[in-house]
Design an enzyme around this catalytic site. Sequence first.
Site, PDB file in Angstrom:
ATOM      1  N   GLU A 188       0.825  -1.212   0.000  1.00  0.00           N
ATOM      2  CA  GLU A 188       0.000   0.000   0.000  1.00  0.00           C
ATOM      3  C   GLU A 188       0.860   1.263   0.000  1.00  0.00           C
ATOM      4  O   GLU A 188       0.385   2.344   0.347  1.00  0.00           O
ATOM      5  CB  GLU A 188      -0.965   0.024   1.196  1.00  0.00           C
ATOM      6  CG  GLU A 188      -1.638  -1.295   1.526  1.00  0.00           C
ATOM      7  CD  GLU A 188      -2.454  -1.879   0.387  1.00  0.00           C
ATOM      8  OE1 GLU A 188      -2.626  -1.209  -0.634  1.00  0.00           O
ATOM      9  OE2 GLU A 188      -2.924  -3.031   0.525  1.00  0.00           O
ATOM     10  N   ASP A 348      -1.747  -0.747  -9.768  1.00  0.00           N
ATOM     11  CA  ASP A 348      -2.026  -2.167  -9.557  1.00  0.00           C
ATOM     12  C   ASP A 348      -1.994  -2.864 -10.903  1.00  0.00           C
ATOM     13  O   ASP A 348      -2.672  -2.435 -11.850  1.00  0.00           O
ATOM     14  CB  ASP A 348      -3.405  -2.364  -8.919  1.00  0.00           C
ATOM     15  CG  ASP A 348      -3.370  -2.232  -7.413  1.00  0.00           C
ATOM     16  OD1 ASP A 348      -2.296  -2.406  -6.823  1.00  0.00           O
ATOM     17  OD2 ASP A 348      -4.438  -1.961  -6.818  1.00  0.00           O
TER      18      ASP A 348
END
Length: 537
Positions: A188, A348
């Site tokens: 993250e 991502d």
Amino acid sequence: MTKGFLAFVLHAHLPYVRHNKEGELAEDWLYEAITETYIPLIIIMNRLVKEGVNFQYTINISPSLASMLGDELLQERYHKHVLKLIELSEKELQRTKDQPELYRLAEMYNYLYKEVYYFFHEKYHNNILAAFKEFQERGNIEIITSAATHAYLPLLLTDEARNAQIKTGIETYQQFFGKRPNGIWLPECAFKPGLDQILAENDLRYFISSSHGILHAAPRPRYGLYAPIYTPAGVAAFGRDIESSKQVWSANEGYPGDYNYREFYRDIGYDLDYDYIKEYLPSGIRKHIGFKYYKITSKNNWKEVYDPIAARDKAAEHAGNFMFNRQQQINYLTQILDRKAIIVSPYDAELFGHWWFEGPQWLEFLFKKLHYDQDEIETISLSSYLDHYPKNQIAMPTESSWGYKGYHEVWLNGTNDWIYRHLHQAELKLIELADCFAYLNDQKDKRYRALNQLVRELLLAQSSDWAFIMKADTMVDYAILRTKKHLHNFSQLVEGIERNNIDLTKLTELEKEDNIFPAIDFKMYQPRSKVQLRKEG
């Protein structure tokens, strides 16, 4: 003459969802990602290399994902899965033969899944990690690692636990790629001061930070986001570019929301008669199968049939727009910087293909346009940039993440805060046991085995995915089950170790079920202060 650099960073990660029992719904997360993202990326790289297109980018293949992609049981299950997709595509050709628009799409899926089968089974013999390794050895990509199970590192209690996540991530990378990684994707993009020291101790060269993590660094970075900084521990931190991220990520302004692109949420797994599709649904539960016949069209429920040619044209247009905007960005930065700027664009990986069906096409168009249509921007890996510019400003990034509001709120809130007191207690107990049993040397000793399994259970419980799912309110029951299951296993093992009454049958079952990281060693949890004293002594 190159004026600046563009560094794509793809973050490929899934939680460890391997189960001994076949048909678990969560395992489909892996199969969808292989079919729709990882193999399409491999396909476009093969085409680009064949055409002689120069390209470089960085990709993180997380340790939990690498462990699943390298697992023979999951490889065999995926092999069967893609054969079922081909079988369903043949049925779809028959079902849609009198509907020309849908039949054309059924043909597309039939070709797509056969191509996926060829690359997975015939070209790479069920092991697509070999493909990524091949492109790394060619110099087209740089593969980096992540924390072992994608734990949210700032919310772990101890440096011992953070070190274990990082050290295991590096060891897993070595297992699959035959060398040590240069960089790490902090899960993250979550950073807190002090974490860089652990990265330095593990010989990691760089990590990727959120934008504000760099912009609010102390002292303020001279080059902003367009050059890395070195932390006081000597690890480079690259900041996420705001402008290029917004163009792809933004729900309102990003390319994937264009009405010509394929609609993700309309799938025959929900649209068609249950009896027709039930044998293609794991556990008999309706889900996305991968056959989607409609385009986004509008923000309401009315959808038009998908046109792959129009979508492909739009992907080419958007690739050209992205390149133009980066050229403008680089030309401006050239006027104000005394070095070539780097634009770091992390995403991502699963955005490309899975969520945004045309994403791999867009990447292919972009790399071609950058190769053929301009000479101002060069794609580059992060290690290569550090080779170009080994001297950088020293500054400490601020505590941050790339999550909502930029800090820790997604992973620490009213939906998931209950997990941390249990995770923290488990950390402390494992450190205590690692210290107590440091004298053990026989790895076949049942206590040694139990202690190693203790580490696996804690690492799996620490996955940030479970807290994220609880906050996102998707498959919450599964996330809670996984968290409680691993913590329960941890508690049972502790009881057996402390009472010297280890249930070998249960231990063997756990070793087969939660079999990630086969070379794990509990001694990495020994108190860091004592380890340092031993080194100094």
